[in-house]
Design a protein around this motif. Sequence first.
Motif, PDB file in Angstrom:
ATOM      1  N   ILE A 108       0.825  -1.210   0.000  1.00 42.10           N
ATOM      2  CA  ILE A 108       0.000   0.000   0.000  1.00 42.10           C
ATOM      3  C   ILE A 108       0.862   1.265   0.000  1.00 42.10           C
ATOM      4  CG2 ILE A 108      -0.239   0.360   2.497  1.00 42.10           C
ATOM      5  CD1 ILE A 108      -3.215   0.911   2.012  1.00 42.10           C
ATOM      6  N   ASP A 109       2.102   1.146   0.446  1.00 42.12           N
ATOM      7  CA  ASP A 109       2.981   2.312   0.504  1.00 42.12           C
ATOM      8  C   ASP A 109       3.633   2.621  -0.842  1.00 42.12           C
ATOM      9  OD1 ASP A 109       3.603   4.264   2.382  1.00 42.12           O
ATOM     10  OD2 ASP A 109       5.601   3.448   2.753  1.00 42.12           O
ATOM     11  N   GLU A 110       3.445   1.734  -1.822  1.00 39.11           N
ATOM     12  CA  GLU A 110       4.033   1.976  -3.137  1.00 39.11           C
ATOM     13  C   GLU A 110       3.309   3.125  -3.828  1.00 39.11           C
ATOM     14  OE1 GLU A 110       4.002  -1.598  -5.411  1.00 39.11           O
ATOM     15  OE2 GLU A 110       5.317  -2.691  -4.028  1.00 39.11           O
ATOM     16  N   GLU A 111       4.064   3.990  -4.476  1.00 37.00           N
ATOM     17  CA  GLU A 111       3.486   5.170  -5.111  1.00 37.00           C
ATOM     18  C   GLU A 111       2.661   4.852  -6.350  1.00 37.00           C
ATOM     19  OE1 GLU A 111       3.321   8.267  -4.090  1.00 37.00           O
ATOM     20  OE2 GLU A 111       4.326   7.666  -2.233  1.00 37.00           O
ATOM     21  N   GLY A 112       2.950   3.738  -6.998  1.00 31.13           N
ATOM     22  CA  GLY A 112       2.295   3.459  -8.272  1.00 31.13           C
ATOM     23  C   GLY A 112       0.951   2.759  -8.202  1.00 31.13           C
ATOM     24  N   ILE A 113       0.449   2.477  -7.011  1.00 33.56           N
ATOM     25  CA  ILE A 113      -0.810   1.737  -6.914  1.00 33.56           C
ATOM     26  C   ILE A 113      -1.995   2.616  -7.297  1.00 33.56           C
ATOM     27  CG2 ILE A 113       0.071   0.172  -5.139  1.00 33.56           C
ATOM     28  CD1 ILE A 113      -1.615   1.758  -3.106  1.00 33.56           C
ATOM     29  N   GLU A 153      -6.811  -0.323  -5.951  1.00 35.44           N
ATOM     30  CA  GLU A 153      -5.880  -1.168  -5.198  1.00 35.44           C
ATOM     31  C   GLU A 153      -5.702  -0.642  -3.779  1.00 35.44           C
ATOM     32  OE1 GLU A 153      -3.102  -2.664  -8.952  1.00 35.44           O
ATOM     33  OE2 GLU A 153      -2.609  -0.814  -7.865  1.00 35.44           O
ATOM     34  N   PHE A 154      -5.583   0.673  -3.657  1.00 39.68           N
ATOM     35  CA  PHE A 154      -5.425   1.294  -2.343  1.00 39.68           C
ATOM     36  C   PHE A 154      -6.599   0.942  -1.430  1.00 39.68           C
ATOM     37  CE2 PHE A 154      -6.329   4.676   0.659  1.00 39.68           C
ATOM     38  CZ  PHE A 154      -5.109   4.865   1.289  1.00 39.68           C
ATOM     39  N   GLN A 155      -7.805   1.068  -1.958  1.00 37.19           N
ATOM     40  CA  GLN A 155      -8.990   0.823  -1.145  1.00 37.19           C
ATOM     41  C   GLN A 155      -9.031  -0.626  -0.644  1.00 37.19           C
ATOM     42  OE1 GLN A 155     -10.066   3.674  -0.143  1.00 37.19           O
ATOM     43  NE2 GLN A 155     -12.190   3.585  -0.817  1.00 37.19           N
ATOM     44  N   GLU A 156      -8.734  -1.570  -1.519  1.00 35.91           N
ATOM     45  CA  GLU A 156      -8.786  -2.980  -1.119  1.00 35.91           C
ATOM     46  C   GLU A 156      -7.653  -3.319  -0.159  1.00 35.91           C
ATOM     47  OE1 GLU A 156     -10.870  -6.024  -0.617  1.00 35.91           O
ATOM     48  OE2 GLU A 156     -11.476  -4.918  -2.413  1.00 35.91           O
ATOM     49  N   LEU A 157      -6.491  -2.753  -0.391  1.00 39.72           N
ATOM     50  CA  LEU A 157      -5.365  -2.981   0.517  1.00 39.72           C
ATOM     51  C   LEU A 157      -5.656  -2.416   1.907  1.00 39.72           C
ATOM     52  CD1 LEU A 157      -2.485  -2.111  -1.968  1.00 39.72           C
ATOM     53  CD2 LEU A 157      -2.777  -4.324  -0.825  1.00 39.72           C
ATOM     54  N   LYS A 158      -6.220  -1.219   1.947  1.00 39.66           N
ATOM     55  CA  LYS A 158      -6.546  -0.587   3.230  1.00 39.66           C
ATOM     56  C   LYS A 158      -7.581  -1.405   3.991  1.00 39.66           C
ATOM     57  CE  LYS A 158      -7.275   4.072   5.085  1.00 39.66           C
ATOM     58  NZ  LYS A 158      -8.296   3.823   6.098  1.00 39.66           N
ATOM     59  N   ASP A 201      -2.498   5.371   7.711  1.00 36.97           N
ATOM     60  CA  ASP A 201      -3.026   6.733   7.763  1.00 36.97           C
ATOM     61  C   ASP A 201      -2.228   7.729   6.936  1.00 36.97           C
ATOM     62  OD1 ASP A 201      -5.018   5.941   9.667  1.00 36.97           O
ATOM     63  OD2 ASP A 201      -3.445   5.938  11.198  1.00 36.97           O
ATOM     64  N   LYS A 202      -1.290   7.263   6.163  1.00 33.89           N
ATOM     65  CA  LYS A 202      -0.469   8.181   5.376  1.00 33.89           C
ATOM     66  C   LYS A 202      -1.309   8.846   4.287  1.00 33.89           C
ATOM     67  CE  LYS A 202       3.621   8.251   2.380  1.00 33.89           C
ATOM     68  NZ  LYS A 202       4.724   7.434   1.798  1.00 33.89           N
ATOM     69  N   PRO A 203      -1.275  10.197   4.187  1.00 29.35           N
ATOM     70  CA  PRO A 203      -2.028  10.890   3.125  1.00 29.35           C
ATOM     71  C   PRO A 203      -1.522  10.466   1.746  1.00 29.35           C
ATOM     72  CG  PRO A 203      -1.278  12.424   4.811  1.00 29.35           C
ATOM     73  CD  PRO A 203      -0.568  11.141   5.070  1.00 29.35           C
ATOM     74  N   ARG A 204      -2.442  10.277   0.806  1.00 31.40           N
ATOM     75  CA  ARG A 204      -2.076   9.873  -0.553  1.00 31.40           C
ATOM     76  C   ARG A 204      -2.755  10.776  -1.576  1.00 31.40           C
ATOM     77  NH1 ARG A 204       0.077   4.651  -0.661  1.00 31.40           N
ATOM     78  NH2 ARG A 204       0.529   5.162  -2.841  1.00 31.40           N
ATOM     79  N   ASP A 205      -2.122  10.916  -2.719  1.00 28.99           N
ATOM     80  CA  ASP A 205      -2.661  11.758  -3.787  1.00 28.99           C
ATOM     81  C   ASP A 205      -3.127  10.878  -4.941  1.00 28.99           C
ATOM     82  OD1 ASP A 205      -3.237  13.555  -5.732  1.00 28.99           O
ATOM     83  OD2 ASP A 205      -1.186  14.283  -6.009  1.00 28.99           O
ATOM     84  N   PHE A 206      -4.438  10.866  -5.174  1.00 33.52           N
ATOM     85  CA  PHE A 206      -5.002  10.105  -6.296  1.00 33.52           C
ATOM     86  C   PHE A 206      -5.727  11.029  -7.271  1.00 33.52           C
ATOM     87  CE2 PHE A 206      -3.974   5.875  -5.085  1.00 33.52           C
ATOM     88  CZ  PHE A 206      -3.977   5.835  -3.691  1.00 33.52           C
ATOM     89  N   SER A 207      -5.296  12.276  -7.314  1.00 35.39           N
ATOM     90  CA  SER A 207      -5.989  13.250  -8.159  1.00 35.39           C
ATOM     91  C   SER A 207      -5.900  12.922  -9.649  1.00 35.39           C
ATOM     92  CB  SER A 207      -5.433  14.650  -7.910  1.00 35.39           C
ATOM     93  OG  SER A 207      -4.032  14.682  -8.158  1.00 35.39           O
ATOM     94  N   SER A 208      -4.939  12.113 -10.035  1.00 32.75           N
ATOM     95  CA  SER A 208      -4.817  11.744 -11.447  1.00 32.75           C
ATOM     96  C   SER A 208      -5.431  10.380 -11.742  1.00 32.75           C
ATOM     97  CB  SER A 208      -3.338  11.734 -11.862  1.00 32.75           C
ATOM     98  OG  SER A 208      -2.605  10.776 -11.106  1.00 32.75           O
ATOM     99  N   ASP A 209      -6.014   9.753 -10.727  1.00 32.87           N
ATOM    100  CA  ASP A 209      -6.609   8.426 -10.909  1.00 32.87           C
ATOM    101  C   ASP A 209      -8.033   8.579 -11.446  1.00 32.87           C
ATOM    102  OD1 ASP A 209      -8.286   6.020 -10.025  1.00 32.87           O
ATOM    103  OD2 ASP A 209      -6.264   5.337  -9.498  1.00 32.87           O
ATOM    104  N   PRO A 210      -8.353   7.993 -12.613  1.00 30.50           N
ATOM    105  CA  PRO A 210      -9.683   8.165 -13.218  1.00 30.50           C
ATOM    106  C   PRO A 210     -10.814   7.605 -12.362  1.00 30.50           C
ATOM    107  CG  PRO A 210      -8.402   6.494 -14.394  1.00 30.50           C
ATOM    108  CD  PRO A 210      -7.452   7.194 -13.471  1.00 30.50           C
ATOM    109  N   TYR A 211     -10.569   6.498 -11.678  1.00 32.54           N
ATOM    110  CA  TYR A 211     -11.623   5.912 -10.846  1.00 32.54           C
ATOM    111  C   TYR A 211     -11.913   6.821  -9.654  1.00 32.54           C
ATOM    112  CZ  TYR A 211     -14.235   2.449  -8.168  1.00 32.54           C
ATOM    113  OH  TYR A 211     -15.207   1.792  -7.453  1.00 32.54           O
TER     114      TYR A 211
END
Length: 278
Positions: free
Chosen positions: A220-225, A229-234, A245-255
């Motif tokens: 889950i800590d990998e930047e390329g997920i 994938e993040f949601q299921e891993l969490k 609880d690490k903040p993540r940026d998914f602003s470029s993720d279409p889903y």
Amino acid sequence: MKIYDFDGMFDEKLSEYIKKNGDKYKESEWEDIIPRLYEKFGDTVIKSIGKSPNGYFADMSDEELITCLKAYLKQGIGISEYLCKAIEKRNNPALLLPLLSGTEDEIILALNLLGACKEALPEYMRLLTESESEDIRNTCVDAVKQFADDVKGQALSYYGQGVRKDYMLEILSRCVVRDDKIFDILIKEFRTDADNIPMLASYLAAYGDERALPYLLDKIDEEGISYIEFQELKYAIESLGGSYDKPRDFSSDPYYNAIKAHSEEGIDIFGDVNGEDK
């Protein structure tokens, strides 16, 4: 054996009833009324037959019920709930097992009537590995995984042979009795199959072994997920008693953006996951 289209008879009666009473009820009310009318029709004696639908099937032997079932399928007549309930009341799985070697329609009907049946496990495993129908395989695996420990040996064997590995992994993930062999397989697949991370993370969550937490946390800590994938891993991490609880940026993720676009304004459905860096 005389075959009657009881559902067809009911539809005729229902049509007449709706014509007479259509303006009395709202559409939502009809949704409750129709099932009650169907149940009542099951106990209504039909003059031309001399029996009610329920009575007609109740008078049949176990073997006659199955013969009748096959006749309905062969003649393309809808299988009524009255017949299905009559078969279920007999609680005799052995009568239905031969249908699992029949036509696709017979198999599907038998699967629905048998459900999660321990006596049917050998046939379910056979269909799971041999059937070309994805619907049949999916129905089988849903039933089999409720008895995962009973078929663990078979599932491990099929997995080792590369036979329907995805289904075998799903079954193995539902085993209750802990087995290092199963844990190692689930971890190996999770670490090596980059195309199915959400599914494999869900299997680790289902298996419930806390030893999987470090592997999930590393992934889950990998930047390329992706966001999916993040949601299921969490979810998997939290189900095993961990947290992330690490903040993540998914602003470029279409889903992520599709969900964000359809969410209600002012309501945060993303928790600690944001579309921009904090």
